[in-house]
Design a protein around this motif. Sequence first.
Motif, mmCIF file in Angstrom:
data_model
loop_
_atom_site.group_PDB
_atom_site.id
_atom_site.type_symbol
_atom_site.label_atom_id
_atom_site.label_comp_id
_atom_site.label_asym_id
_atom_site.label_seq_id
_atom_site.Cartn_x
_atom_site.Cartn_y
_atom_site.Cartn_z
ATOM 1 N N TYR A 31 8.652 -24.771 -33.384
ATOM 2 C CA TYR A 31 8.819 -23.724 -34.548
ATOM 3 C C TYR A 31 10.316 -24.046 -35.116
ATOM 4 C CZ TYR A 31 5.715 -21.582 -31.261
ATOM 5 O OH TYR A 31 4.511 -21.375 -30.318
ATOM 6 N N GLN A 32 10.365 -23.610 -36.346
ATOM 7 C CA GLN A 32 11.695 -23.767 -36.878
ATOM 8 C C GLN A 32 12.469 -24.885 -36.609
ATOM 9 O OE1 GLN A 32 11.835 -20.286 -35.286
ATOM 10 N NE2 GLN A 32 10.393 -19.600 -36.556
ATOM 11 N N ASN A 33 12.112 -26.197 -36.962
ATOM 12 C CA ASN A 33 12.670 -27.559 -36.753
ATOM 13 C C ASN A 33 13.256 -27.531 -35.269
ATOM 14 O OD1 ASN A 33 12.539 -27.662 -39.429
ATOM 15 N ND2 ASN A 33 14.583 -26.750 -39.900
ATOM 16 N N ASP A 78 11.434 -28.771 -31.674
ATOM 17 C CA ASP A 78 10.153 -29.106 -31.044
ATOM 18 C C ASP A 78 10.254 -28.472 -29.804
ATOM 19 O OD1 ASP A 78 9.355 -30.349 -33.131
ATOM 20 O OD2 ASP A 78 10.053 -32.415 -32.357
ATOM 21 N N ILE A 79 8.996 -27.840 -29.525
ATOM 22 C CA ILE A 79 8.659 -27.281 -28.028
ATOM 23 C C ILE A 79 8.142 -28.531 -27.278
ATOM 24 C CG2 ILE A 79 7.547 -25.580 -27.068
ATOM 25 C CD1 ILE A 79 10.024 -24.527 -28.513
ATOM 26 N N LEU A 80 7.218 -28.983 -27.995
ATOM 27 C CA LEU A 80 6.234 -30.024 -27.210
ATOM 28 C C LEU A 80 6.911 -31.592 -27.563
ATOM 29 C CD1 LEU A 80 2.747 -28.389 -27.811
ATOM 30 C CD2 LEU A 80 4.248 -28.613 -25.672
ATOM 31 N N GLY A 105 0.569 -24.293 -16.352
ATOM 32 C CA GLY A 105 1.980 -24.320 -16.557
ATOM 33 C C GLY A 105 2.753 -23.195 -16.372
ATOM 34 N N PRO A 106 3.922 -23.063 -16.183
ATOM 35 C CA PRO A 106 4.733 -21.937 -16.091
ATOM 36 C C PRO A 106 4.937 -21.342 -17.365
ATOM 37 C CG PRO A 106 6.352 -23.403 -15.511
ATOM 38 C CD PRO A 106 4.853 -24.103 -15.784
ATOM 39 N N ASN A 107 5.597 -19.933 -17.528
ATOM 40 C CA ASN A 107 5.741 -19.454 -18.586
ATOM 41 C C ASN A 107 6.828 -20.145 -19.749
ATOM 42 O OD1 ASN A 107 6.063 -16.106 -16.971
ATOM 43 N ND2 ASN A 107 4.550 -16.791 -18.185
ATOM 44 N N GLY A 108 6.637 -20.093 -20.777
ATOM 45 C CA GLY A 108 7.394 -20.983 -21.533
ATOM 46 C C GLY A 108 7.428 -22.389 -21.734
ATOM 47 N N SER A 109 6.378 -22.939 -20.887
ATOM 48 C CA SER A 109 6.107 -24.565 -20.835
ATOM 49 C C SER A 109 5.501 -25.063 -21.934
ATOM 50 C CB SER A 109 5.445 -24.863 -19.575
ATOM 51 O OG SER A 109 4.083 -24.225 -19.568
ATOM 52 N N THR A 161 0.716 -22.016 -24.992
ATOM 53 C CA THR A 161 0.312 -21.299 -26.302
ATOM 54 C C THR A 161 0.705 -22.319 -27.600
ATOM 55 O OG1 THR A 161 0.791 -19.219 -25.414
ATOM 56 C CG2 THR A 161 0.251 -19.249 -27.628
ATOM 57 N N THR A 162 1.930 -22.614 -27.754
ATOM 58 C CA THR A 162 2.335 -23.824 -28.843
ATOM 59 C C THR A 162 1.208 -24.865 -28.710
ATOM 60 O OG1 THR A 162 4.632 -23.076 -28.134
ATOM 61 C CG2 THR A 162 4.142 -24.995 -29.624
ATOM 62 N N LEU A 163 0.882 -25.517 -27.810
ATOM 63 C CA LEU A 163 0.080 -26.582 -27.655
ATOM 64 C C LEU A 163 -1.466 -25.800 -28.470
ATOM 65 C CD1 LEU A 163 -0.965 -29.421 -27.300
ATOM 66 C CD2 LEU A 163 -1.352 -28.895 -24.729
ATOM 67 N N LEU A 164 -1.623 -24.995 -27.862
ATOM 68 C CA LEU A 164 -3.242 -24.411 -28.481
ATOM 69 C C LEU A 164 -2.923 -24.077 -29.922
ATOM 70 C CD1 LEU A 164 -5.155 -23.645 -26.456
ATOM 71 C CD2 LEU A 164 -4.876 -21.278 -26.765
ATOM 72 N N ARG A 165 -1.821 -23.579 -30.300
ATOM 73 C CA ARG A 165 -1.685 -23.376 -31.768
ATOM 74 C C ARG A 165 -1.605 -24.543 -32.589
ATOM 75 N NH1 ARG A 165 3.050 -19.156 -31.095
ATOM 76 N NH2 ARG A 165 2.063 -17.211 -30.629
ATOM 77 N N LEU A 166 -1.060 -25.674 -32.063
ATOM 78 C CA LEU A 166 -1.124 -26.879 -32.527
ATOM 79 C C LEU A 166 -2.605 -27.487 -32.663
ATOM 80 C CD1 LEU A 166 2.265 -28.559 -31.139
ATOM 81 C CD2 LEU A 166 1.708 -28.101 -33.624
HETATM 82 N N1 LIG Z 1 7.219 -18.077 -32.865
HETATM 83 C C1 LIG Z 1 8.086 -18.721 -32.140
HETATM 84 N N2 LIG Z 1 9.400 -19.091 -32.588
HETATM 85 C C2 LIG Z 1 10.183 -19.600 -31.921
HETATM 86 N N3 LIG Z 1 9.982 -20.166 -30.690
HETATM 87 C C3 LIG Z 1 8.685 -19.738 -30.178
HETATM 88 C C4 LIG Z 1 7.882 -19.084 -30.885
HETATM 89 N N4 LIG Z 1 6.927 -19.031 -30.014
HETATM 90 C C5 LIG Z 1 7.085 -19.384 -28.663
HETATM 91 N N5 LIG Z 1 8.445 -19.935 -28.699
HETATM 92 C C6 LIG Z 1 9.317 -20.755 -27.706
HETATM 93 O O1 LIG Z 1 8.505 -21.844 -27.328
HETATM 94 C C7 LIG Z 1 8.442 -21.935 -25.924
HETATM 95 C C8 LIG Z 1 7.141 -22.272 -25.306
HETATM 96 O O2 LIG Z 1 6.369 -21.005 -25.692
HETATM 97 P P1 LIG Z 1 4.818 -20.876 -25.304
HETATM 98 O O3 LIG Z 1 4.384 -19.745 -26.011
HETATM 99 O O4 LIG Z 1 4.202 -21.971 -25.934
HETATM 100 O O5 LIG Z 1 4.788 -21.063 -23.579
HETATM 101 P P2 LIG Z 1 3.682 -20.746 -22.820
HETATM 102 O O6 LIG Z 1 3.670 -21.876 -21.764
HETATM 103 O O7 LIG Z 1 2.315 -20.291 -23.475
HETATM 104 O O8 LIG Z 1 4.133 -19.377 -22.014
HETATM 105 P P3 LIG Z 1 3.521 -18.066 -21.460
HETATM 106 O O9 LIG Z 1 2.838 -18.650 -19.948
HETATM 107 O O10 LIG Z 1 4.588 -17.162 -20.916
HETATM 108 O O11 LIG Z 1 2.631 -17.564 -22.541
HETATM 109 C C9 LIG Z 1 9.056 -20.867 -25.419
HETATM 110 O O12 LIG Z 1 10.543 -21.167 -25.149
HETATM 111 C C10 LIG Z 1 9.160 -19.730 -26.398
HETATM 112 O O13 LIG Z 1 10.230 -19.061 -26.464
#
Ligand SMILES: Nc1ncnc2c1ncn2[C@@H]1O[C@H](COP(=O)(O)OP(=O)(O)OP(=O)(O)O)[C@@H](O)[C@H]1O
Length: 487
Positions: free
Chosen positions: A11-13, A15-17, A34-38, A41-46
């Motif tokens: 998101y916004q420049n 990289d999470i993944l 994987g744990p929270n924040g890993s 969801t970002t991978l699913l969205r991509l």
């Molecule tokens: N819209 C967004 N803008 C900026 N950062 C985001 C956004 N959505 C998620 N993030 C960040 O990306 C990282 C990964 O989030 P993501 O939701 O993909 O994790 P997750 O593994 O699905 O977690 P969870 O198990 O808690 O649902 C987190 O640090 C989160 O704060």
Amino acid sequence: MIEVSGLTGGYQNEDILTDINLTINEGEFFALIGPNGSGKTTLLRLMTGALAPSGGIIEISGKPIQTYSPRKKAEIMAVLAQSSHVEFDFSVEEIVMLGRYPHQKGLIKHISRRDKEVVSEVMKQTEVYQYRNKPFKWLSGGEKQRVLLAKALAQEPKILFLDEPTNHLDVKHTVEMLQHLKAYQAKRQMTIIAILHDLNTAALFADRFGALHQGRLVKKGDLSVLKNETLLQKVYEVDIKHHSHPTLAKPQMLVAPEEMHHSNPHALEAEVDQNEQCIHIAFPRPLRVLSNAVVGEGLQWLCHFCNFYVPKNYDCSNPADDVRKWLEKAGIPLGDTLGMMTAVKLADKAIVNEVIMDTHIFTIVTAGVGNAMDITKEHPLAEAWQIGTINIMVFLDEHLTDGAFVNAVQSATEAKTKALVDMEVTDPATKSIATGTSTDSIAIAATQNGTPTPYAGSGTRVGKAIGQSVYRAVTEAIENYRTRVGK
Ligand SMILES: Nc1ncnc2c1ncn2[C@@H]1O[C@H](COP(=O)(O)OP(=O)(O)OP(=O)(O)O)[C@@H](O)[C@H]1O
């Protein structure tokens, strides 16, 4: 087929993944864990094209996701997102019907017969049919979740993306939803990619798994991913053990918080209570037990150990129920108790309670040898179930692994047989030396204090302690029995 190569994004420049490489085959159920924040969801969205990657490629059926029009995407994939808040005044049926939108042709959409059929079928499958005329916003969290799944299924997608689909669902609806999904998947060769937080649910329903940790796909593969305790410990930062499901060839995961591994230094100080009907050994804390007892069989944690006397003509049609009744009558808690039976007078019992080779070991045996048998010789099988005559309970202040428990049974059995040899106990049918009696019972119970011991066979300190203690106790119990019956 979905092919992800060198995928980077966020998101916004930021990289999470980083560098995700993944192939998901047609018709498979792939679980992202994987744990929270890993980054699940970002991978699913991509993968659904909701987010644009900053690097790498996502291909669906050989074509980059960006080349699919929104309508085409909606025809082939459906998404059940995490916490979808639809609070419009639509009825359940109207919400589910929205799922048919990509299939409705022309400028003015009209609901076809097929649309109606599909909507009603998926509402039945997800068990929301009975609410079809209710306003969606009146439903509970779990009911809403099922309606949204019905909407996704109404799309008749080739690929279904699910972000925590069992969120809000109780055990019954979790199992039922995933069973329905599996059946639906098999019928239509649908591919499912699901984020699942519950590893046990994932183990039961998914075919392959991908573990995300800090934005990297650290492992992918079959059930071996979930059996990898070191990996899960690293990813989730908590001690996770796996064990086998009792009836399915699937692992189930258990969390073992470090601070709960308390020391149990006086665990072998048991209270022994005896009357003509029962010897009851009670420990203040549970011991881990492996046994073939009538009640409390298998591997369990138990505090109470009972050996019940029954007369020789006892009707053994339902021994477990009888033991449960006796325990109830005696006020001994059933769920914490092991129960054996014997036709030997309890006064003949032998107890060996001492420290042997640094192991505090306490063995209690009742032994009658009327139905002694040589297991190596051919025999007519006993027609009726007979009551165990050599009942061995071994209590140890040791920490045994599951393998060591099996070793311990082996060691105790070898010692029992040696005692029978030395006491010249013979099989009346074959006249050869007996190896046991026809219905012996055994329990090995350990406090699990200290460092785990992986072996308890005859070449080990613990195995030798078991061997010596059991040998002495069986010998003394047979002597007591012979003295009483005058043989
Ligand atoms: N819209 C967004 N803008 C900026 N950062 C985001 C956004 N959505 C998620 N993030 C960040 O990306 C990282 C990964 O989030 P993501 O939701 O993909 O994790 P997750 O593994 O699905 O977690 P969870 O198990 O808690 O649902 C987190 O640090 C989160 O704060």
